[in-house]
Design an enzyme around this catalytic site. Sequence first.
Site, PDB file in Angstrom:
ATOM      1  CB  SER A  16      -0.883   0.011   1.248  1.00  0.00           C
ATOM      2  OG  SER A  16      -1.588   1.231   1.333  1.00  0.00           O
ATOM      3  CG  ASN A  18      -3.766   4.911   3.020  1.00  0.00           C
ATOM      4  OD1 ASN A  18      -3.327   5.375   4.057  1.00  0.00           O
ATOM      5  ND2 ASN A  18      -5.034   4.930   2.709  1.00  0.00           N
ATOM      6  CE  LYS A  21      -6.131   0.423   2.764  1.00  0.00           C
ATOM      7  NZ  LYS A  21      -6.651  -0.026   1.447  1.00  0.00           N
ATOM      8  CG  ASP A  77      -9.216  -3.813  -3.319  1.00  0.00           C
ATOM      9  OD1 ASP A  77      -8.552  -2.779  -3.541  1.00  0.00           O
ATOM     10  OD2 ASP A  77     -10.306  -4.041  -3.859  1.00  0.00           O
ATOM     11  CG  ASP A 166     -15.057   4.711   8.626  1.00  0.00           C
ATOM     12  OD1 ASP A 166     -15.363   3.769   7.868  1.00  0.00           O
ATOM     13  OD2 ASP A 166     -14.001   4.740   9.288  1.00  0.00           O
TER      14      ASP A 166
END
Length: 207
Positions: A16, A18, A21, A77, A166
């Site tokens: 990743s 990110n 993450k 994912d 969220d």
Amino acid sequence: MSAHRKFPGGKLVVASHNPGKVREIGELLAAFDVESISAGSLGLPEPVEDGMSFVANAEIKALAAAKASNMISLSDDSGFTVNLLDGDPGIYSARWAGPTKDFSVAMQAVEEKLAEKGAVTPAERSASFICALSLAWPDGHVESFEGRVDGHAIWPPRGDKGFGYDPIFVPSGYDATFAEMEPAEKHAISHRADAFRQLIDACFTKN
């Protein structure tokens, strides 16, 4: 059913770019003999995610990172699916947020589509978060797991914790959105936690 291949310990590439993450995955694996390294820090290219499912895209990313780094790699994912929208945004969850990754745009798009269909009750607005995890070896072996949490979409968004969709998701049996929950409470019931439990039971040995 053949036995799952075990992670031998040591370095693990988190496929990743990110940082949030990568950090979350590192925390989830803290109790195991794992030193997680992000694909971004290794300068690995991001592969084209052209799979038609969460598992397919997780496997594409994990295999690409394992082969490029010659190390075992883990990819996740995940996305938000709304039943009345035929599972959309689904594997395109990030894409709905546009080039600037603005999830307020994505959440608004979900709400507009639900409103067009006249969806008002929680049953009509049923939704899930899904997370696929793939652990890949440089020889091409892959172990994949899929976790989910069901609930419904609300409007307007509530809460400033969490990320992505969220603020509009209330899990079944709760009144709070994922973005209103403390991270520990969300982690206990989340789609990622569900997938991680499966992964850890199959492939990891606790220290």
